[in-house]
Design an enzyme around this catalytic site. Structure first.
Site, PDB file in Angstrom:
ATOM      1  N   ASP A  42       0.830  -1.206   0.000  1.00 52.69           N
ATOM      2  CA  ASP A  42       0.000   0.000   0.000  1.00 52.69           C
ATOM      3  C   ASP A  42       0.865   1.258   0.000  1.00 52.69           C
ATOM      4  OD1 ASP A  42       0.900  -0.412   2.613  1.00 52.69           O
ATOM      5  OD2 ASP A  42      -1.067  -0.163   3.556  1.00 52.69           O
ATOM      6  N   ASP A  97       6.732   3.843   3.759  1.00 54.34           N
ATOM      7  CA  ASP A  97       6.822   4.941   4.720  1.00 54.34           C
ATOM      8  C   ASP A  97       8.274   4.997   5.209  1.00 54.34           C
ATOM      9  OD1 ASP A  97       5.757   6.953   6.446  1.00 54.34           O
ATOM     10  OD2 ASP A  97       5.471   5.489   8.029  1.00 54.34           O
ATOM     11  N   PHE A 105      -0.668  11.542   7.168  1.00 55.66           N
ATOM     12  CA  PHE A 105      -1.284  10.228   7.338  1.00 55.66           C
ATOM     13  C   PHE A 105      -2.533  10.145   6.468  1.00 55.66           C
ATOM     14  CE2 PHE A 105      -3.250   6.592   9.306  1.00 55.66           C
ATOM     15  CZ  PHE A 105      -2.146   5.790   9.559  1.00 55.66           C
ATOM     16  N   ASP A 120      -5.581   2.120   6.453  1.00 55.12           N
ATOM     17  CA  ASP A 120      -6.419   2.274   7.644  1.00 55.12           C
ATOM     18  C   ASP A 120      -5.835   3.234   8.659  1.00 55.12           C
ATOM     19  OD1 ASP A 120      -4.225   0.453   8.469  1.00 55.12           O
ATOM     20  OD2 ASP A 120      -5.366   0.358  10.344  1.00 55.12           O
TER      21      ASP A 120
HETATM   22  P1  IMP Z   1       7.069   1.159   6.787  1.00 56.01           P
HETATM   23  O1  IMP Z   1       7.676  -0.149   7.194  1.00 56.01           O
HETATM   24  O2  IMP Z   1       7.357   2.251   7.786  1.00 56.01           O
HETATM   25  O3  IMP Z   1       7.416   1.588   5.393  1.00 56.01           O
HETATM   26  O4  IMP Z   1       5.529   0.999   6.986  1.00 56.01           O
HETATM   27  C1  IMP Z   1       4.683   0.639   6.080  1.00 56.01           C
HETATM   28  C2  IMP Z   1       3.320   0.357   6.694  1.00 56.01           C
HETATM   29  O5  IMP Z   1       2.881   1.371   7.635  1.00 56.01           O
HETATM   30  C3  IMP Z   1       2.354   0.416   5.561  1.00 56.01           C
HETATM   31  O6  IMP Z   1       2.268  -0.814   4.891  1.00 56.01           O
HETATM   32  C4  IMP Z   1       1.081   0.864   6.247  1.00 56.01           C
HETATM   33  O7  IMP Z   1       0.356  -0.251   6.718  1.00 56.01           O
HETATM   34  C5  IMP Z   1       1.524   1.719   7.410  1.00 56.01           C
HETATM   35  N1  IMP Z   1       1.424   3.155   7.049  1.00 56.01           N
HETATM   36  C6  IMP Z   1       2.433   4.039   6.833  1.00 56.01           C
HETATM   37  N2  IMP Z   1       1.966   5.259   6.516  1.00 56.01           N
HETATM   38  C7  IMP Z   1       0.618   5.170   6.528  1.00 56.01           C
HETATM   39  C8  IMP Z   1      -0.454   6.099   6.257  1.00 56.01           C
HETATM   40  O8  IMP Z   1      -0.275   7.298   5.945  1.00 56.01           O
HETATM   41  N3  IMP Z   1      -1.714   5.605   6.379  1.00 56.01           N
HETATM   42  C9  IMP Z   1      -1.991   4.315   6.699  1.00 56.01           C
HETATM   43  N4  IMP Z   1      -1.030   3.403   6.940  1.00 56.01           N
HETATM   44  C10 IMP Z   1       0.265   3.828   6.861  1.00 56.01           C
HETATM   45 MG    MG Z   2      -2.019  -0.141   9.143  1.00 53.65          MG
END
Ligand code: IMP
Ligand code: MG
Length: 175
Positions: free
Chosen positions: A98, A101, A150, A157
């Site tokens: 999705d 981040d 966000f 979600d």
């Molecule tokens: P990462 O490992 O920090 O890249 O995190 C990724 C996960 O954090 C994603 O797959 C999402 O489930 C969640 N996430 C990060 N940013 C958002 C956002 O803006 N809205 C919703 N979920 C997010």
């Molecule tokens: Mg989530």
């Protein structure tokens, strides 16, 4: 704190157009191959369902549920909650996510799939928040780069809510 929807950031029609383009790009790049497209549950569900129908190749499908932990580190430890069923050894794997981040989840998952012997691993993320990166990763296919806000909807979600919405929204505090 409770949050409610604020504004539409990306409209359903714009998502659809971009997913069409991503599907065409993936189809061209993997021409002659049979990639395994892996859906990262649960946030990628709508994106994944739309994307695979725009890939004109004999793609196979699978899902995985993971959570990255060790937020104080950059080691990218990955917890596999429900594993995929495909043996990825020798396969070309396309990870469909999705949002990228911090990048921790993607990096850890890519490493795990390579350790399992995948011939290649690429990532396709609907959204990217480059300003939030903690570990280095550039998505191979990215739908939209967005600012550090966000967002919810179209699979994403807040507190397990809003995944079913057709557009992508920003949130605001419920006062
Ligand atoms: P990462 O490992 O920090 O890249 O995190 C990724 C996960 O954090 C994603 O797959 C999402 O489930 C969640 N996430 C990060 N940013 C958002 C956002 O803006 N809205 C919703 N979920 C997010
Ligand atoms: Mg989530």
């Amino acid at each position: 704190m409770n949050y409610v929807l604020d504004k539409i950031l990306i409209k359903e029609a714009d998502i659809r157009r971009r997913v069409d383009e991503l599907g065409a790009q993936v189809s061209a790049d993997y021409c002659g191959k049979q990639p395994v497209a892996v859906c990262i549950l649960r946030g990628a569900i709508p994106f994944y369902a739309d994307l695979i129908r725009r890939i004109s190749l004999p793609v196979t499908v699978d899902t995985i549920t993971v959570s990255s932990y060790g937020s104080g580190t950059t080691s990218g430890a990955l917890k596999v909650i429900t594993d995929m069923r495909t043996d990825v050894k020798g396969k070309d794997v396309l990870v469909v996510d999705d949002i990228i981040d911090s990048g921790r989840t993607s990096v850890a998952l890519i490493n795990m799939l390579k350790e399992r012997g995948a011939a290649s691993v690429k990532t396709c993320a609907l959204l990217d928040k480059p300003s939030r990166r903690v570990v280095e990763i550039k998505g191979d296919y990215v739908g939209f780069s967005i600012p550090d806000e966000f967002v919810v909807g179209y699979g994403l979600d807040w507190d397990e809510k809003f995944r079913n919405l057709p557009h992508i929204y920003t949130l605001k505090e419920d006062k």
